[in-house]
Scaffold this motif. Structure first.
Motif, PDB file in Angstrom:
ATOM      1  N   HIS A   1       0.789  -1.401  -0.002  1.00  0.00           N
ATOM      2  CA  HIS A   1      -0.126   0.047   0.065  1.00  0.00           C
ATOM      3  C   HIS A   1       0.967   1.208   0.216  1.00  0.00           C
ATOM      4  O   HIS A   1       0.369   2.370  -0.387  1.00  0.00           O
ATOM      5  CB  HIS A   1      -1.038   0.006   1.296  1.00  0.00           C
ATOM      6  CG  HIS A   1      -1.893  -1.040   1.242  1.00  0.00           C
ATOM      7  ND1 HIS A   1      -2.931  -1.397   0.282  1.00  0.00           N
ATOM      8  CD2 HIS A   1      -1.956  -2.233   2.071  1.00  0.00           C
ATOM      9  CE1 HIS A   1      -3.402  -2.383   0.563  1.00  0.00           C
ATOM     10  NE2 HIS A   1      -2.962  -2.768   1.667  1.00  0.00           N
TER      11      HIS A   1
ATOM     12  N   MET B   1      -3.438   7.332   5.819  1.00  0.00           N
ATOM     13  CA  MET B   1      -4.767   6.884   6.040  1.00  0.00           C
ATOM     14  C   MET B   1      -5.695   8.222   6.473  1.00  0.00           C
ATOM     15  O   MET B   1      -5.433   8.803   7.462  1.00  0.00           O
ATOM     16  CB  MET B   1      -4.911   5.752   7.188  1.00  0.00           C
ATOM     17  CG  MET B   1      -4.137   4.427   6.954  1.00  0.00           C
ATOM     18  SD  MET B   1      -4.280   3.495   8.102  1.00  0.00           S
ATOM     19  CE  MET B   1      -2.691   3.727   8.912  1.00  0.00           C
TER      20      MET B   1
ATOM     21  N   VAL C   1      -8.143   6.359  10.473  1.00  0.00           N
ATOM     22  CA  VAL C   1      -7.274   5.556  11.161  1.00  0.00           C
ATOM     23  C   VAL C   1      -8.119   4.532  12.017  1.00  0.00           C
ATOM     24  O   VAL C   1      -7.808   3.253  11.875  1.00  0.00           O
ATOM     25  CB  VAL C   1      -6.409   6.229  12.275  1.00  0.00           C
ATOM     26  CG1 VAL C   1      -5.595   5.165  13.152  1.00  0.00           C
ATOM     27  CG2 VAL C   1      -5.526   7.110  11.349  1.00  0.00           C
TER      28      VAL C   1
ATOM     29  N   ALA D   1      -9.205   1.478   9.860  1.00  0.00           N
ATOM     30  CA  ALA D   1      -8.181   1.049   9.274  1.00  0.00           C
ATOM     31  C   ALA D   1      -7.747  -0.107   9.989  1.00  0.00           C
ATOM     32  O   ALA D   1      -7.459  -1.137   9.805  1.00  0.00           O
ATOM     33  CB  ALA D   1      -7.107   1.890   8.880  1.00  0.00           C
TER      34      ALA D   1
ATOM     35  N   THR E   1      -5.073   2.305   1.600  1.00  0.00           N
ATOM     36  CA  THR E   1      -4.646   2.323   3.024  1.00  0.00           C
ATOM     37  C   THR E   1      -4.090   1.249   3.456  1.00  0.00           C
ATOM     38  O   THR E   1      -4.042  -0.009   3.039  1.00  0.00           O
ATOM     39  CB  THR E   1      -6.110   2.396   3.792  1.00  0.00           C
ATOM     40  OG1 THR E   1      -6.730   1.325   3.602  1.00  0.00           O
ATOM     41  CG2 THR E   1      -6.966   3.577   3.088  1.00  0.00           C
TER      42      THR E   1
ATOM     43  N   GLY F   1      -4.619  -1.033   5.683  1.00  0.00           N
ATOM     44  CA  GLY F   1      -6.128  -1.631   6.244  1.00  0.00           C
ATOM     45  C   GLY F   1      -5.927  -3.043   6.587  1.00  0.00           C
ATOM     46  O   GLY F   1      -6.441  -3.494   7.618  1.00  0.00           O
TER      47      GLY F   1
ATOM     48  N   SER G   1      -1.191   8.908  11.170  1.00  0.00           N
ATOM     49  CA  SER G   1      -1.088   9.003   9.998  1.00  0.00           C
ATOM     50  C   SER G   1      -1.493  10.202   9.186  1.00  0.00           C
ATOM     51  O   SER G   1      -2.201  11.007   9.848  1.00  0.00           O
ATOM     52  CB  SER G   1      -2.076   7.801   9.176  1.00  0.00           C
ATOM     53  OG  SER G   1      -1.856   7.781   8.015  1.00  0.00           O
TER      54      SER G   1
ATOM     55  N   PRO H   1      -2.656  11.725   5.865  1.00  0.00           N
ATOM     56  CA  PRO H   1      -3.222  11.419   4.544  1.00  0.00           C
ATOM     57  C   PRO H   1      -2.443  12.181   3.451  1.00  0.00           C
ATOM     58  O   PRO H   1      -2.069  13.384   3.670  1.00  0.00           O
ATOM     59  CB  PRO H   1      -4.632  12.170   4.423  1.00  0.00           C
ATOM     60  CG  PRO H   1      -4.994  12.027   6.081  1.00  0.00           C
ATOM     61  CD  PRO H   1      -3.857  12.324   6.718  1.00  0.00           C
TER      62      PRO H   1
ATOM     63  N   THR I   1       2.554   7.340   7.203  1.00  0.00           N
ATOM     64  CA  THR I   1       2.025   6.808   8.439  1.00  0.00           C
ATOM     65  C   THR I   1       3.344   6.131   9.224  1.00  0.00           C
ATOM     66  O   THR I   1       4.178   5.800   8.651  1.00  0.00           O
ATOM     67  CB  THR I   1       1.136   5.649   8.120  1.00  0.00           C
ATOM     68  OG1 THR I   1       0.088   5.959   7.517  1.00  0.00           O
ATOM     69  CG2 THR I   1       0.811   4.852   9.400  1.00  0.00           C
TER      70      THR I   1
END
Length: 348
Positions: free
Chosen positions: A55, A85, A88, A91, A101, A103, A120, A122, A126
């Motif tokens: 990811h 993310m 969060v 996820a 993500t 996830g 995290s 966006p 992260t």
């Protein structure tokens, strides 16, 4: 005394999952984990590495032993550069998966770990932390972190080197009642240059810091100057953090950055030009308030100074290892050794 342990950095690549699993298994076995707990660590770290490759755009996994409450833990810190993310909590929920993500598997990782936390941004990246104790169950705490360290640091070597010329250390006296230490002394050191020769200077500085009877930051810096004579020298800073009084006092020489960071601003504590062990000016100290919700952040010039807490929303509420990792992740320079240490204010 809290000091950096052996740190293994694993860059993202096709072999990351296998390398991370192998290194994590070896580390857990070396510190005395049972076969069953080693299997837990191996499974969680493999899942973390697989998620990063699936990811994220780029990143790394950091593995190291960590000592908390007198116990050795295995720490896995995963840092990536995107996409981050937006949700969060969603996820981490079991079974959650959506394109872009991290996830898949986060719920399982949280259950396997004794300490789990993440932050995290966006579109930017992260920082995920998973710590494992040899014995379970985890201590019950409201935040699910197990035990809460009063400080955390992280170092990263320059590309092409296996050892880092930066180092950090924290001295604290634990109160007899078992409460969090109220008075800490913190060292951030950058040996001149990089690689093994710089690391040798930093290791010597940490040894002096560990052994000196001096207590005030400027006296400790003077002891470090005498002890590093004849070496290539270092830039370094020593801070005294009185967490009960909410006060920081710092003495710094050379290019070490120190800030009291709040959610919407940061206040710099000055260092003076010079090289400890070679040429040092008259030492001076500077003080600032450390209010609830803030943190002391000290780092070397392996991180640029343009980072801002307003660009890292919510970070100061996270685990100190996540704070250190995310700032290094967002502000670190690959062309140089990098080191950072974080001391959050006491909870009230």
């Amino acid at each position: 005394m809290t000091e950096p342990e052996d740190v293994v950095w694993l860059r993202a690549g096709d072999a990351l999952a296998a390398s991370a699993r192998r290194e994590a298994t070896a580390l857990a076995r070396r510190v005395g984990f049972t076969d069953r707990r080693i299997a837990d660590v191996s499974l969680a770290v493999t899942e973390i590495a697989t998620n990063l490759l699936r990811h994220a755009e780029d990143g790394a996994i950091v593995l190291r032993p960590s000592r908390t409450d007198g116990r050795v833990e295995v720490e896995c810190l995963c840092l990536d550069t995107g996409p981050g993310m937006a949700d969060v909590a969603g996820a981490v929920r079991d079974g959650h998966s959506s394109t872009g993500t991290l996830g898949i598997g986060l719920g399982a990782i949280e259950r396997l770990a004794d300490t789990f936390d993440l932050h995290s941004l966006p579109g930017r990246g992260t920082a995920l932390l998973a710590r494992f104790r040899a014995e379970r169950p985890r201590p019950a705490t409201a935040d699910g972190w197990g035990s809460r360290p009063v400080a955390a640091g992280l170092t990263r070597p320059i590309s092409g080197e296996t050892v880092c010329g930066d180092t950090w250390a924290v001295r604290a006296v634990a109160p007899a009642d078992g409460s969090e230490p109220g008075l800490l002394t913190v060292l951030m050191c950058d040996g001149l240059g990089h690689g093994p020769l710089a690391a040798r200077v930093s290791d010597r500085a940490r040894q002096i810091f560990r052994e000196t009877a001096a207590e005030q930051p400027r006296d400790i810096v003077s002891q470090l100057h005498e002890g590093l004579r004849g070496s290539r020298g270092a830039a370094l800073a020593v801070a005294e953090v009185d967490r009960r009084a909410g006060r920081v006092t710092l003495c710094g020489i050379g290019n070490i950055s120190a800030f009291v960071v709040e959610h919407d601003r940061r206040s710099a504590l000055l260092s003076h030009p010079g090289i400890v062990g070679v040429q040092m000016p008259t030492t001076r100290t500077y003080s600032a308030d450390l209010t609830p919700g803030s943190a002391l952040v000290m780092h070397s010039d392996g991180l640029h100074q343009r980072w801002s807490p307003t660009d890292l929303p919510g970070l100061l509420t996270r685990h100190p290892s996540v704070i250190a990792g995310q700032i290094l992740n967002q502000a670190g320079l690959r062309r140089d050794d990098a080191g950072i240490v974080v001391v959050p204010a006491a909870r009230r």
